[in-house]
Design a protein around this motif. Structure first.
Motif, PDB file in Angstrom:
ATOM      1  N   LEU A  34      17.073  29.334  11.513  1.00  0.00           N
ATOM      2  CA  LEU A  34      17.046  30.045  12.794  1.00  0.00           C
ATOM      3  C   LEU A  34      16.891  29.120  13.985  1.00  0.00           C
ATOM      4  O   LEU A  34      17.321  29.441  15.091  1.00  0.00           O
ATOM      5  N   GLY A  35      16.317  27.955  13.794  1.00  0.00           N
ATOM      6  CA  GLY A  35      16.172  27.001  14.878  1.00  0.00           C
ATOM      7  C   GLY A  35      17.504  26.477  15.387  1.00  0.00           C
ATOM      8  O   GLY A  35      17.581  25.947  16.495  1.00  0.00           O
ATOM      9  N   SER A  36      18.564  26.631  14.604  1.00  0.00           N
ATOM     10  CA  SER A  36      19.891  26.168  15.025  1.00  0.00           C
ATOM     11  C   SER A  36      20.656  27.211  15.835  1.00  0.00           C
ATOM     12  O   SER A  36      21.730  26.933  16.351  1.00  0.00           O
ATOM     13  N   TRP A  37      20.099  28.407  15.959  1.00  0.00           N
ATOM     14  CA  TRP A  37      20.790  29.479  16.677  1.00  0.00           C
ATOM     15  C   TRP A  37      20.668  29.278  18.189  1.00  0.00           C
ATOM     16  O   TRP A  37      19.632  28.795  18.678  1.00  0.00           O
ATOM     17  N   PRO A  38      21.681  29.712  18.940  1.00  0.00           N
ATOM     18  CA  PRO A  38      21.528  29.735  20.399  1.00  0.00           C
ATOM     19  C   PRO A  38      20.352  30.634  20.773  1.00  0.00           C
ATOM     20  O   PRO A  38      20.138  31.674  20.152  1.00  0.00           O
ATOM     21  N   GLY A  39      19.574  30.211  21.712  1.00  0.00           N
ATOM     22  CA  GLY A  39      18.448  31.011  22.164  1.00  0.00           C
ATOM     23  C   GLY A  39      17.155  30.727  21.441  1.00  0.00           C
ATOM     24  O   GLY A  39      16.122  31.297  21.776  1.00  0.00           O
ATOM     25  N   ALA A  40      17.158  29.832  20.432  1.00  0.00           N
ATOM     26  CA  ALA A  40      15.929  29.508  19.708  1.00  0.00           C
ATOM     27  C   ALA A  40      15.006  28.621  20.545  1.00  0.00           C
ATOM     28  O   ALA A  40      13.806  28.560  20.294  1.00  0.00           O
ATOM     29  N   ASN A  41      15.572  27.929  21.510  1.00  0.00           N
ATOM     30  CA  ASN A  41      14.794  27.102  22.456  1.00  0.00           C
ATOM     31  C   ASN A  41      13.824  26.147  21.780  1.00  0.00           C
ATOM     32  O   ASN A  41      12.667  26.024  22.185  1.00  0.00           O
ATOM     33  N   GLY A  42      14.292  25.465  20.745  1.00  0.00           N
ATOM     34  CA  GLY A  42      13.478  24.449  20.090  1.00  0.00           C
ATOM     35  C   GLY A  42      12.466  24.979  19.092  1.00  0.00           C
ATOM     36  O   GLY A  42      11.742  24.209  18.475  1.00  0.00           O
ATOM     37  N   GLN A  43      12.399  26.281  18.921  1.00  0.00           N
ATOM     38  CA  GLN A  43      11.474  26.874  17.951  1.00  0.00           C
ATOM     39  C   GLN A  43      12.096  26.820  16.555  1.00  0.00           C
ATOM     40  O   GLN A  43      13.301  26.628  16.403  1.00  0.00           O
ATOM     41  N   SER A  44      11.282  27.038  15.536  1.00  0.00           N
ATOM     42  CA  SER A  44      11.791  27.112  14.169  1.00  0.00           C
ATOM     43  C   SER A  44      11.119  28.280  13.453  1.00  0.00           C
ATOM     44  O   SER A  44      10.117  28.820  13.924  1.00  0.00           O
ATOM     45  N   GLY A  45      11.682  28.660  12.320  1.00  0.00           N
ATOM     46  CA  GLY A  45      11.116  29.724  11.513  1.00  0.00           C
ATOM     47  C   GLY A  45      11.048  31.057  12.239  1.00  0.00           C
ATOM     48  O   GLY A  45      11.914  31.391  13.052  1.00  0.00           O
ATOM     49  N   ILE A  46       9.997  31.826  11.946  1.00  0.00           N
ATOM     50  CA  ILE A  46       9.827  33.145  12.566  1.00  0.00           C
ATOM     51  C   ILE A  46       9.720  33.026  14.080  1.00  0.00           C
ATOM     52  O   ILE A  46      10.246  33.872  14.812  1.00  0.00           O
ATOM     53  N   ALA A  47       9.092  31.977  14.576  1.00  0.00           N
ATOM     54  CA  ALA A  47       8.987  31.780  16.032  1.00  0.00           C
ATOM     55  C   ALA A  47      10.370  31.672  16.660  1.00  0.00           C
ATOM     56  O   ALA A  47      10.594  32.179  17.770  1.00  0.00           O
ATOM     57  N   ALA A  48      11.308  31.033  15.964  1.00  0.00           N
ATOM     58  CA  ALA A  48      12.684  30.958  16.466  1.00  0.00           C
ATOM     59  C   ALA A  48      13.306  32.346  16.506  1.00  0.00           C
ATOM     60  O   ALA A  48      13.982  32.706  17.479  1.00  0.00           O
ATOM     61  N   GLY A  49      13.071  33.137  15.461  1.00  0.00           N
ATOM     62  CA  GLY A  49      13.592  34.510  15.444  1.00  0.00           C
ATOM     63  C   GLY A  49      13.069  35.319  16.610  1.00  0.00           C
ATOM     64  O   GLY A  49      13.821  36.030  17.281  1.00  0.00           O
ATOM     65  N   LYS A 106       6.508  40.297   2.316  1.00  0.00           N
ATOM     66  CA  LYS A 106       7.340  39.115   2.088  1.00  0.00           C
ATOM     67  C   LYS A 106       8.009  39.136   0.728  1.00  0.00           C
ATOM     68  O   LYS A 106       7.489  39.701  -0.227  1.00  0.00           O
ATOM     69  N   ARG A 107       9.176  38.516   0.698  1.00  0.00           N
ATOM     70  CA  ARG A 107       9.919  38.279  -0.533  1.00  0.00           C
ATOM     71  C   ARG A 107      10.013  36.762  -0.723  1.00  0.00           C
ATOM     72  O   ARG A 107       9.812  36.011   0.227  1.00  0.00           O
ATOM     73  N   PRO A 108      10.354  36.300  -1.908  1.00  0.00           N
ATOM     74  CA  PRO A 108      10.386  34.849  -2.122  1.00  0.00           C
ATOM     75  C   PRO A 108      11.555  34.128  -1.444  1.00  0.00           C
ATOM     76  O   PRO A 108      11.502  32.917  -1.276  1.00  0.00           O
ATOM     77  N   ASP A 109      12.589  34.844  -1.064  1.00  0.00           N
ATOM     78  CA  ASP A 109      13.792  34.200  -0.504  1.00  0.00           C
ATOM     79  C   ASP A 109      13.764  34.231   1.020  1.00  0.00           C
ATOM     80  O   ASP A 109      14.082  35.258   1.643  1.00  0.00           O
ATOM     81  N   THR A 110      13.388  33.085   1.635  1.00  0.00           N
ATOM     82  CA  THR A 110      13.288  33.023   3.100  1.00  0.00           C
ATOM     83  C   THR A 110      13.916  31.746   3.668  1.00  0.00           C
ATOM     84  O   THR A 110      13.483  31.250   4.698  1.00  0.00           O
ATOM     85  N   CYS A 111      14.930  31.225   2.992  1.00  0.00           N
ATOM     86  CA  CYS A 111      15.594  29.997   3.464  1.00  0.00           C
ATOM     87  C   CYS A 111      14.576  28.917   3.822  1.00  0.00           C
ATOM     88  O   CYS A 111      14.633  28.305   4.886  1.00  0.00           O
ATOM     89  N   ASN A 112      13.614  28.722   2.883  1.00  0.00           N
ATOM     90  CA  ASN A 112      12.569  27.722   3.091  1.00  0.00           C
ATOM     91  C   ASN A 112      11.853  27.968   4.422  1.00  0.00           C
ATOM     92  O   ASN A 112      11.719  27.092   5.267  1.00  0.00           O
ATOM     93  N   ASN A 113      11.420  29.212   4.600  1.00  0.00           N
ATOM     94  CA  ASN A 113      10.734  29.650   5.830  1.00  0.00           C
ATOM     95  C   ASN A 113      11.631  29.565   7.065  1.00  0.00           C
ATOM     96  O   ASN A 113      11.187  29.238   8.151  1.00  0.00           O
ATOM     97  N   TRP A 114      12.921  29.872   6.862  1.00  0.00           N
ATOM     98  CA  TRP A 114      13.921  29.997   7.931  1.00  0.00           C
ATOM     99  C   TRP A 114      14.221  28.680   8.635  1.00  0.00           C
ATOM    100  O   TRP A 114      14.506  28.656   9.822  1.00  0.00           O
TER     101      TRP A 114
END
Length: 157
Positions: free
Chosen positions: A6-21, A109-117
């Protein structure tokens, strides 16, 4: 839309994981002048966080077209929405598509989270929901994290 990093998405503003979402959701809401844009969050779980625990509101949650998704928190996490969550922030309806969630049918939570997004390798998977399915909206299988064009669910808290 984008990959499981998710950190690679436009609008993530340098955040990663759930914070990026969350950042992505807030930026999308602000881009279309939704009230309380700063209160929007991504419906996501990771290895340490249940999606349902990140929301403090008790609802109701209503699509932009006025259709009620869930009356309250219990309704949001009872395994089925009142309608599909297939409407974008710009008012466009989406057909057969998916959203990253990493979340089971009751908001946990489920086990599949793209290594915590944060990962886009094919060695990880991300739990998905179906935008076109009231009961499979949050838990409908998984996709490899390098899958592109997967959406996020953005809900106001």
């Amino acid at each position: 839309t984008g990959t499981g990093n998710l950190g690679s998405w436009p609008g993530a503003n340098g955040q990663s994981g759930i914070a990026a979402g969350d950042e992505i959701c807030q930026n999308l809401a602000a881009d279309v002048d939704l009230q309380n844009a700063q209160n929007f969050k991504a419906w996501l779980s990771d290895a340490n966080t249940d999606a349902s625990a990140t929301f403090t509101s008790n609802g109701p949650w209503v699509r932009l077209d006025g259709v009620v998704l869930a009356e309250n928190r219990q309704d949001l996490t009872d395994g089925s929405l009142n309608t599909t969550l297939n409407l974008t922030e710009t008012g466009d309806y989406i057909g057969f598509d998916y959203a990253w969630t990493g979340t089971n049918h009751i908001g946990g939570k489920r086990p599949d989270t793209c290594n915590n997004w944060v990962d886009t390798s094919q060695s990880f998977n991300g739990g998905i929901g179906r935008l076109f399915d009231r009961s499979g909206w949050t838990a409908a299988g998984y996709l490899p994290c390098d899958s592109n064009y997967v959406h996020l669910y953005c809900l106001e808290d």
